[in-house]
Design an enzyme around this catalytic site. Structure first.
Site, PDB file in Angstrom:
ATOM      1  N   ASP A   1      45.541 -43.316  -0.340  1.00  0.00           N
ATOM      2  CA  ASP A   1      44.329 -43.819  -0.669  1.00  0.00           C
ATOM      3  C   ASP A   1      43.191 -42.594  -0.125  1.00  0.00           C
ATOM      4  O   ASP A   1      43.752 -41.563   0.227  1.00  0.00           O
ATOM      5  CB  ASP A   1      43.797 -45.249  -0.409  1.00  0.00           C
ATOM      6  CG  ASP A   1      42.837 -45.824  -1.533  1.00  0.00           C
ATOM      7  OD1 ASP A   1      41.676 -45.206  -1.706  1.00  0.00           O
ATOM      8  OD2 ASP A   1      43.289 -46.697  -2.169  1.00  0.00           O
TER       9      ASP A   1
ATOM     10  N   HIS B   1      36.814 -46.586  -0.230  1.00  0.00           N
ATOM     11  CA  HIS B   1      37.853 -47.287  -1.127  1.00  0.00           C
ATOM     12  C   HIS B   1      39.140 -47.465  -0.351  1.00  0.00           C
ATOM     13  O   HIS B   1      39.753 -48.447  -0.486  1.00  0.00           O
ATOM     14  CB  HIS B   1      38.076 -46.223  -2.238  1.00  0.00           C
ATOM     15  CG  HIS B   1      38.850 -46.891  -3.388  1.00  0.00           C
ATOM     16  ND1 HIS B   1      40.336 -46.778  -3.158  1.00  0.00           N
ATOM     17  CD2 HIS B   1      38.736 -47.246  -4.784  1.00  0.00           C
ATOM     18  CE1 HIS B   1      40.806 -47.344  -4.450  1.00  0.00           C
ATOM     19  NE2 HIS B   1      39.974 -47.572  -5.513  1.00  0.00           N
TER      20      HIS B   1
ATOM     21  N   SER C   1      41.899 -51.286  -8.757  1.00  0.00           N
ATOM     22  CA  SER C   1      42.203 -50.924  -7.336  1.00  0.00           C
ATOM     23  C   SER C   1      42.312 -51.813  -6.245  1.00  0.00           C
ATOM     24  O   SER C   1      42.829 -51.900  -5.391  1.00  0.00           O
ATOM     25  CB  SER C   1      41.050 -49.696  -6.988  1.00  0.00           C
ATOM     26  OG  SER C   1      41.383 -48.623  -7.298  1.00  0.00           O
TER      27      SER C   1
END
Length: 761
Positions: free
Chosen positions: A142, A216, A546
């Site tokens: 990620d 994220h 996600s």
């Protein structure tokens, strides 16, 4: 020494390359990923890396730019990535042993209460039975991680597993001392990214380290395996105890995403390294930005995931955020666990009360002073010179002291709020995106504001246009947990099937919580993601597949601990055959996009049910040879097979052929009657229950217009027979009818219900 044949071959290639130098030297370089046949390395090279370097050296005369080897791959795939001109790449395809040459491409990132919603408890079920995933290693590919967050505390954890072979890279803003018994490794992959941009990363803005500047990666890592944190919230919203799915699992960080995206060459290298390091689960919340996926042999994620699966690693990925259109699912390789997104039963309502008395429920994470109960003048942003409420465009005289209605899109919702405040507005309503139905994103607004869904937004606009003096109030109701609206529902943005590559392989596989999820956040960026947002938070609430993906990654880690001998396919099967399709109101799952009933092309096998997955009764198992048989069935040639099979000479596609892709031993059924009125599939199931002498009988819920027969109808297991097969036949009972109908079959023994969806195109 080189054998004469290899020496002459390379001399010939070298002379050919030089002969076209003048016509190609002016070309710009690009990044290409090159897959090679491991067995065809010339003997004069002692290592594959030497071979690849020699190839690059021979290509260099074709360009005034020096050719550059970026990565070599040797675990999940065999090959390398390099900076080359298109002509160099074309010549490279002629070199013996080179299977394919693919251009690099960018992929995009696709984020307290969800454990409770999933039914996970400390008293029984998957959590205590798996010891909360202790010693299982989850590799998170990620945007990195913000290690100082409380979600990554290693308090109470045992020492780092002895099987771990990775490391924590040392850098100025991420010293290796930041790794601990929770974050046991951290690496950054950026060579492909830098090669694409053509310049080094500006480390004053984005250091080349595993530190997360985006948020994220921190969010997804804490969902999958975050530690317990008391009193977690975002500005008081969603307050409670935050914990990841597998609180004792270890996190290995592989930063592959940077400000302009995540490049395949970096992703494939991270796959390769993660498998070498010894991870058990890979969580990958990225997808190609377009809706239609590439063939498996051209898809670096599919290739990397195949190699990981071959080493016993579960790979969990996103279905994508390009819904609600059909055939939008990505990451559809059958050896991947593909996850769609759903809602949970927690909302953050902020009601719009219009001057005519109508009330529309929106959502908001605004935490400042409310507007009060009095209704204020309401104006449409388009009538004040800016439909999307851009900074500097709104006419102050038309919005001062008013609530402004802004269309969604064009800029961040929070940036709209900055623009409204800048022009003198005091509140804001943001419309829903066209085509998303009842989906509402909760935003951390900087002024009193709420988001409404598309349909309610249209009604509010109609009111503004028809009322002589439109007014409104916004009433914030905090955090609400309940059955209205029902949950789970499939998120509008969640990508759907039928599978664009092989409709016989149902995708997505399952859905999991992915809407308005609270989890850890980076200290480098505000909760809205806006550069103007100077607020800093430890937790944030965001949405996407996600966020759904790491929920399932964490559950896979728990199952891996509870059943260490299970294959990746067995773990996937357990999650699929125990998934549910009934919401908390007792009705069939609803699709947010339409408000209508969902179906397997939208939600796959259904919503994950962790505790039932712990003891599924039967599993549909698969291994490398089964997937190779599928590739033979879809007519892959030897070069295409060589991307996956290290020694293609061992493959005989005339014998390793399933007849139809639908006969892959998958825990779901997808078919159409376009060319025939009868379809037959074969399946095998393995008894993994505690009772060896188990008897399962089939229960069929046939799709409308389809006759379904199963042979045999009873499966009898004993101490020496734990694997049995059956054949299922689908007959179109209404040939003139356009079907698109759905059903299921289930094998039941009085304790277990092993359910598989049926989807008919």
């Amino acid at each position: 020494m080189a054998t004469p044949s290899f020496a002459y071959t390379f001399l010939f290639i070298f002379l050919c390359l030089v002969s076209v130098k003048l016509s190609t030297s002016s070309e710009n370089q690009e990044t290409f990923i090159v897959f090679t046949s491991k067995s065809k390395k010339p003997h004069l090279f002692s290592t594959h890396n030497d071979w690849y370097s020699s190839i690059i050296d021979r290509l260099s005369p074709l360009s005034h730019h020096p050719s550059q080897l970026l990565y070599t791959y040797d675990r999940v795939a065999h090959g390398f990535s390099a900076r080359l001109t298109p002509s160099q790449a074309s010549e490279l395809r002629n070199i013996p042993g080179v299977i394919s040459v693919l251009p690099d491409q960018a992929r995009q990132l696709h984020t307290t209460h969800s454990p409770e919603f999933l039914g996970l408890t400390e008293s029984s079920g998957l959590w205590p039975s798996s010891d909360y995933g202790d010693d299982v290693i989850v590799g998170v590919l990620d945007s990195g991680i913000w290690p100082e967050r409380p979600s990554f505390s290693d308090k109470g954890l045992s020492p780092v597993p002895s099987s771990w072979k990775g490391k924590c890279e040392n850098s100025a803003d991420f010293p290796d001392t930041l790794c601990n018994r929770k974050i046991i490794g951290a690496r950054a992959f950026y060579k492909g990214y830098e090669a694409f941009t053509g310049s080094p990363i500006n480390e004053s803005v984005e250091p080349k380290s595993p530190r997360d500047r985006n948020g994220h990666g921190t969010h997804t890592a804490s969902i999958a395996a975050g530690s317990i944190v008391a009193n977690a919230s975002l500005f008081g919203y969603a307050q409670g105890e935050a914990r990841g799915m597998a609180i004792k699992a270890r996190i290995a960080v592989y930063k592959i995403c940077w400000s302009l995206g995540c490049y395949d060459s970096d992703i494939l290298s991270a796959f390769d390294q993660a498998v070498k390091d010894g991870v058990h689960v890979i969580s990958l919340s990225v997808a190609i930005p377009r809706a239609y996926p590439e063939d498996y042999y051209r898809d670096s994620t599919a290739i990397g995931a195949f190699g990981a699966m071959e080493h016993g690693v579960v790979v969990s990925t996103v279905a994508g955020n390009t819904g609600p259109g059909a055939r939008t699912a990505t990451n559809v390789a059958p050896w991947i666990l593909t996850v769609g997104a759903s809602t949970i039963d927690r909302t953050f309502p902020a009601d719009v009360v219009l001057g005519d008395g109508r009330i529309f429920t929106g959502m908001s994470l605004y935490s400042g002073e409310p507007l009060g109960d009095n209704k204020l003048p309401l104006v449409y942003g388009g009538d004040a010179n800016s439909t999307y409420c851009y900074s500097g465009e709104l006419i102050a005289s038309k919005v001062t002291g008013k609530i402004v209605f802004c269309e969604r899109g064009g800029n961040l919702d929070v940036d709209k709020g900055f623009a409204v405040r800048e022009a003198g507005g005091v509140g804001m309503i943001v419309d829903g995106t066209a085509g998303t139905g009842e989906l509402i994103y909760a935003s951390a607004h900087v002024i009193p504001a709420t988001n409404v869904d598309e349909m309610d937004g249209n009604k509010i606009k109609e009111y503004i246009n028809s009322a002589p003096s439109p007014t409104a109030a916004i009433v914030f109701r905090g955090t609400v947990i309940g059955t209205s609206p029902s949950a789970p529902r499939v998120a509008s943005f969640s990508s759907r099937g039928p599978n664009p590559l092989q409709f016989e392989i149902l995708k997505p596989d399952v859905i999991a919580p992915g809407v308005n999820i609270l989890a850890g956040w980076s200290g480098a960026i505000g909760p809205s993601g806006s550069v103007m947002d100077q607020r800093r938070v430890e937790f944030n609430i965001i949405s996407g597949t996600s966020m759904a993906c790491p929920h399932v990654s964490g559950l896979a880690a728990l199952l891996r601990k509870a059943h260490p001998t299970w294959s990746p396919a067995a773990i996937k099967s357990a999650l699929m055959t125990t998934a549910y399709t009934i919401d908390n109101a007792g009705n069939n799952l609803i699709d947010q996009a339409t408000g209508n009933q969902s179906n397997p092309f939208i939600h796959g096998a259904g919503h994950v049910d962790p505790n039932r997955a712990l003891d599924p009764g039967l599993v549909y198992d698969l291994g490398v040879s089964d997937y190779v048989a599928l590739l033979c069935t879809i007519a892959y040639n030897m070069d295409e097979l060589s991307v996956f099979v290290k020694d293609p000479s061992t493959v005989n596609c005339s014998e390793q052929n399933l007849g139809t892709p639908g006969s892959l031993n998958y825990p779901a059924f997808s078919l159409d009657f376009l060319y025939k009125n009868q379809v037959k599939y074969k399946r095998s199931v393995k008894n993994v229950g505690s009772e060896k002498r188990a008897v399962y009988e089939v229960k069929v819920n046939a799709p409308l217009g389809v006759q379904v027969s199963v042979s045999p109808t009873k499966l009898v297991f004993n101490e020496t027979t734990d694997m049995l097969s059956y054949e299922i036949t689908f007959t179109n009972a209404q040939p003139a009818r356009f079907l698109n109908s759905y059903g299921s079959i289930a094998w039941e023994d009085g304790v277990h219900i092993v359910k598989s969806p049926i989807a008919v195109l």
